[in-house]
Design an enzyme around this catalytic site. Structure first.
Site, mmCIF file in Angstrom:
data_model
loop_
_atom_site.group_PDB
_atom_site.id
_atom_site.type_symbol
_atom_site.label_atom_id
_atom_site.label_comp_id
_atom_site.label_asym_id
_atom_site.label_seq_id
_atom_site.Cartn_x
_atom_site.Cartn_y
_atom_site.Cartn_z
ATOM 1 N N LYS A 60 0.825 -1.207 0.000
ATOM 2 C CA LYS A 60 0.000 0.000 0.000
ATOM 3 C C LYS A 60 0.866 1.267 0.000
ATOM 4 C CE LYS A 60 -4.022 -2.037 2.302
ATOM 5 N NZ LYS A 60 -4.858 -2.051 3.510
ATOM 6 N N SER A 78 -1.436 0.816 6.490
ATOM 7 C CA SER A 78 -1.528 -0.360 7.364
ATOM 8 C C SER A 78 -2.470 -1.382 6.757
ATOM 9 C CB SER A 78 -1.994 0.030 8.771
ATOM 10 O OG SER A 78 -3.314 0.461 8.744
ATOM 11 N N ASP A 79 -2.303 -2.607 7.207
ATOM 12 C CA ASP A 79 -3.197 -3.675 6.796
ATOM 13 C C ASP A 79 -3.383 -4.619 7.973
ATOM 14 O OD1 ASP A 79 -4.435 -4.781 4.094
ATOM 15 O OD2 ASP A 79 -3.861 -6.470 5.343
ATOM 16 N N THR A 80 -4.636 -4.935 8.259
ATOM 17 C CA THR A 80 -4.956 -5.836 9.364
ATOM 18 C C THR A 80 -5.472 -7.149 8.800
ATOM 19 O OG1 THR A 80 -5.525 -3.968 10.801
ATOM 20 C CG2 THR A 80 -6.367 -6.138 11.445
#
Length: 195
Positions: A60, A78-80
């Site tokens: 990203k 961010s990535d969860t």
């Protein structure tokens, strides 16, 4: 306090998540929302769960690399992900998929891992935070009620801890609550201070 420390930067939160924006705002950070179209959240096979979360946050950030060169811009991505053992549960495609995911999580412990990348003109740092979450045994009626009323199609693992399902279904968490909401603010705070 942190807004003064970071005052030399133009901070961009590259996320459409209202939850992440709220958490960053409550941290005291002044920022704007990045409006670039997202990348396809696909990752190579063979990565560990932690590596997947980091990889996706860096992916990203990569679409902003040219934007930060020779500027004071600081981009946060961010990535969860939600992991049940080695299985990564992304965002559900539809109601049936959401019900299937929540049925899998019912009565089990899973991990929520958020990868975060901070990208500046001359520096980039990526980190991850993991939280363990235990669900009680959920009934099919509870699962269907939640999916029908909250439509968790934009959430990894098909649930939001801050919503009804979290209130009635989560027995225990080990680690950061805010990480499960979508942004590990304590770790992000310390990394921003070091940046």
């Amino acid at each position: 306090m942190i807004s003064e420390i970071l005052s030399e930067y133009e901070i961009i939160l590259a996320s459409k998540s209202p939850r992440r924006a709220q958490l960053l705002r409550e941290l005291g950070v002044q920022f704007t929302i990045g409006n670039k179209e997202g990348v396809e959240e696909v990752f190579p096979e063979g990565l560990s769960n932690v590596e997947v979360a980091k990889y996706l946050s860096e992916l990203k950030a990569s679409i902003y690399e040219n934007d930060v060169v020779d500027t004071n811009k600081l981009v946060i991505t961010s990535d969860t992900i939600v992991c049940l053992g080695n299985e990564v549960l992304g965002k559900p495609g539809d109601k049936a998929h959401a019900i299937e995911m929540l049925s899998k999580l019912s009565g089990k412990q899973h991990s929520v891992i958020t990868g975060v990348t901070i990208l500046g003109s001359n520096k980039k740092t990526t980190f991850s935070v993991e939280t363990k979450v235990n669900f009680k045994d959920l009934t099919i009626d509870e699962i269907e009620y939640y999916v029908d009323h909250y439509k968790p199609y934009d959430k990894a693992g098909a649930y939001g801890i801050q919503e009804w399902i979290g209130m009635i279904g989560i027995e225990k968490i080990e680690g950061s609550y805010f990480n499960v909401v979508g942004l590990p603010v304590k770790k992000l705070y310390s990394e921003l201070l070091k940046f």
